[in-house]
Design a protein around this motif. Structure first.
Motif, PDB file in Angstrom:
ATOM      1  N   LEU A  41      37.864  53.564 -12.922  1.00  0.00           N
ATOM      2  CA  LEU A  41      38.548  52.474 -12.221  1.00  0.00           C
ATOM      3  C   LEU A  41      39.652  53.017 -11.325  1.00  0.00           C
ATOM      4  N   GLU A  42      40.391  53.991 -11.827  1.00  0.00           N
ATOM      5  CA  GLU A  42      41.470  54.585 -11.043  1.00  0.00           C
ATOM      6  C   GLU A  42      40.925  55.334  -9.836  1.00  0.00           C
TER       7      GLU A  42
ATOM      8  N   ARG B 144      39.964  52.776  -7.264  1.00  0.00           N
ATOM      9  CA  ARG B 144      41.175  52.248  -6.640  1.00  0.00           C
ATOM     10  C   ARG B 144      41.716  53.225  -5.598  1.00  0.00           C
TER      11      ARG B 144
ATOM     12  N   THR C  98      34.856  44.044  -5.280  1.00  0.00           N
ATOM     13  CA  THR C  98      35.521  45.141  -5.995  1.00  0.00           C
ATOM     14  C   THR C  98      36.960  45.285  -5.517  1.00  0.00           C
TER      15      THR C  98
ATOM     16  N   HIS D 261      40.483  44.624  -7.715  1.00  0.00           N
ATOM     17  CA  HIS D 261      41.537  45.626  -7.874  1.00  0.00           C
ATOM     18  C   HIS D 261      42.879  45.176  -7.300  1.00  0.00           C
TER      19      HIS D 261
END
Length: 201
Positions: free
Chosen positions: A18-19, A22, A56, A60
């Motif tokens: 996820l990071e 991002r 997405t 985020h």
């Protein structure tokens, strides 16, 4: 039944993914916004550049302006890391500043030009001004007066001498080489050193 170790590993891997996503979105946003006006850019443009879906990005960041704010924070953090210079070392200070301006100065000028009509750009510019002033207080700590109006006056002069628009004037408008532009800034900083008056007395 899944062991605690496997569960922790899986959750850690998911958080890392996820990071990474991002960070990829922020990097794509930086590339897109460095070339186009804020209101010309859509989330679809950024999604295509990042290789993700618009949803997405929304998951985020929530909105385009929130993504812009996150980008401003990321740029500020990167700037803090890149502008490392010893206190009082004018050549080192100027070299660090130019390394930052040469890398992202054109994009910053584009963002600043939009601050009167784009709230997110205005917030980013205000944040950048605060960081730049704090940086000046640190790297010129050896020459700034201790407190009061004289300190603020000296800071204002140093801000003007290192402002990004002065870099733009020398490098983009007048076409100076980087070496000549750095020399001009060093000379200007030497000329406004508050200690010059003390030495002359």
């Amino acid at each position: 039944m899944e062991s605690e170790g496997k569960r922790s590993y899986r959750m850690g891997a998911r958080a890392a993914a996820l990071e990474a996503t991002r960070a990829r979105i922020v990097q794509a946003a930086a590339e897109v916004w460095s070339q186009r006006w804020h209101d010309e850019v859509t989330l679809q443009h950024i999604a295509e550049a990042a290789g993700v879906s618009v949803q997405t990005i929304v998951n985020h960041f929530g909105s385009k302006d929130a993504l812009y704010d996150a980008l401003a924070d990321a740029v500020a953090a990167q700037t803090g890391l890149s502008r490392q210079a010893p206190v009082g070392d004018v050549p080192g200070i100027v070299a660090a500043l130019f390394a930052d301006y040469e890398r992202q100065g054109d994009a910053n000028v584009l963002w600043i030009a939009q601050m009167d009509r784009i709230p997110a750009a205005r917030r980013a510019a205000a944040h950048a001004r605060g960081l730049h002033r704090a940086w000046l207080e640190r790297v010129f700590a050896d020459r700034l007066p201790d407190a009061g109006r004289e300190r603020e006056h000296a800071l204002d002069l140093h801000y003007a001498a290192t402002d990004i628009y002065l870099w733009k004037l020398w490098r983009r408008d007048l076409g100076l080489s980087r070496a000549d532009a750095e020399r001009a800034m060093r000379d200007l900083l030497d000329a406004i050193d508050p200690r010059r008056d003390q030495h002359a007395q």
